[in-house]
Design a protein around this motif. Structure first.
Motif, PDB file in Angstrom:
ATOM      1  N   UNK A   1       0.794  -1.223   0.000  1.00 62.06           N
ATOM      2  CA  UNK A   1       0.000   0.000   0.000  1.00 62.06           C
ATOM      3  C   UNK A   1       0.824   1.269   0.000  1.00 62.06           C
ATOM      4  N   UNK A   2       2.125   1.146   0.197  1.00 64.78           N
ATOM      5  CA  UNK A   2       3.019   2.311   0.190  1.00 64.78           C
ATOM      6  C   UNK A   2       3.463   2.602  -1.236  1.00 64.78           C
ATOM      7  N   UNK A   3       3.381   3.866  -1.613  1.00 65.51           N
ATOM      8  CA  UNK A   3       3.799   4.283  -2.956  1.00 65.51           C
ATOM      9  C   UNK A   3       5.134   5.002  -2.891  1.00 65.51           C
ATOM     10  N   UNK A   4       5.893   4.915  -3.963  1.00 66.33           N
ATOM     11  CA  UNK A   4       7.229   5.514  -3.996  1.00 66.33           C
ATOM     12  C   UNK A   4       7.304   6.561  -5.096  1.00 66.33           C
ATOM     13  N   UNK A   5       7.744   7.747  -4.729  1.00 72.17           N
ATOM     14  CA  UNK A   5       8.015   8.828  -5.678  1.00 72.17           C
ATOM     15  C   UNK A   5       9.521   9.034  -5.688  1.00 72.17           C
ATOM     16  N   UNK A   6      10.150   8.770  -6.815  1.00 71.07           N
ATOM     17  CA  UNK A   6      11.592   8.976  -6.928  1.00 71.07           C
ATOM     18  C   UNK A   6      11.870  10.462  -7.131  1.00 71.07           C
ATOM     19  N   UNK A   7      12.832  10.969  -6.397  1.00 68.69           N
ATOM     20  CA  UNK A   7      13.287  12.356  -6.542  1.00 68.69           C
ATOM     21  C   UNK A   7      14.784  12.284  -6.774  1.00 68.69           C
ATOM     22  N   UNK A   8      15.198  12.445  -8.029  1.00 68.88           N
ATOM     23  CA  UNK A   8      16.584  12.179  -8.398  1.00 68.88           C
ATOM     24  C   UNK A   8      17.156  13.305  -9.261  1.00 68.88           C
ATOM     25  N   UNK A   9      18.461  13.429  -9.226  1.00 69.93           N
ATOM     26  CA  UNK A   9      19.141  14.394 -10.098  1.00 69.93           C
ATOM     27  C   UNK A   9      19.272  13.850 -11.510  1.00 69.93           C
ATOM     28  N   UNK A  10      19.060  12.565 -11.688  1.00 70.74           N
ATOM     29  CA  UNK A  10      19.256  11.919 -12.989  1.00 70.74           C
ATOM     30  C   UNK A  10      17.964  11.845 -13.792  1.00 70.74           C
TER      31      UNK A  10
END
Length: 224
Positions: free
Chosen positions: A81-90
């Motif tokens: 149920x946990x969602x992941x938002x990637x926050x990356x310099x790439x």
């Protein structure tokens, strides 16, 4: 901003740069999110997440011990149920697609404004896929590829389709690799690999790893 009519969105921030990690956590906290945890690397995030139970993990990619893609896969396996938002310099294609394949719901570049991050976290918490316009076409193509791969995995007997990642793990099982060796090869946690193995056993209605290996060999996966 989180909806004042309901409990604040629970967020965990994962980044190996302390100033950046603390800044993101502070910005989100000031905008009404409940920052329940932070972590300085992927391995720590995997350990902390089950107790923190965030709604959204804001995840960096390039980190020591366990990278963001590996941490994403492990957290999604442990907390569906946990969602992941990637926050990356790439913005490299390989990084974006690696995150999507690991189970990320969105991908944002670190040059984004604070308002964009707030909006992205809110939309991610609401179950939306969040990708900037420069990444949308790339991600759409990957989603289509995964759908086509899943369709090809449906056998004539009507057995449930394995996911691309489950098939990848099964292929390495057929080659005789242990779960730990598979984890190292795919940059996943040992637990995540075991979860994929158990999912494959359940879907194929098999009882143990020996039967799973035999099935994989019969399907020719050891030769691929």
């Amino acid at each position: 901003m989180s909806d004042p009519q309901r409990a604040p969105t629970r967020v965990m921030v994962v980044d190996d740069h302390p100033m950046w990690r603390e800044g993101v956590a502070r910005d989100l906290g000031e905008r009404g999110f409940d920052v329940v945890a932070t972590a300085g690397d992927g391995a720590a995030a995997v350990r902390i997440a089950p107790a923190a139970r965030p709604d959204v993990v804001v995840m960096d990619l390039q980190m020591p011990h366990l990278d963001g893609a590996g941490a994403t896969a492990a957290i999604r396996a442990a907390l569906p149920g946990t969602r992941v938002l990637v926050l990356s310099a790439s913005a490299e294609q390989g990084d974006v697609l690696g995150a999507v394949r690991a189970g990320a719901s969105g991908y944002l570049i670190k040059s984004a404004q604070a308002a964009e991050l707030v909006d992205a976290v809110t939309r991610t918490a609401n179950g939306q896929a969040v990708f900037g316009p420069e990444l949308a076409g790339l991600v759409l193509g990957e989603f289509r590829r995964r759908e086509n791969a899943a369709r090809r995995e449906v056998r004539p007997t009507g057995e449930p389709a394995l996911t691309p990642r489950e098939t990848e793990v099964l292929r390495l099982v057929a080659k005789g690799l242990t779960a730990r060796q598979i984890a190292e090869r795919l940059t996943l946690s040992h637990r995540t690999v075991e979860n994929h193995v158990q999912n494959a056993l359940r879907k194929l209605q098999l009882t143990n790893r020996v039967e799973l290996t035999r099935y994989a060999i019969e399907q020719g996966l050891d030769a691929e």
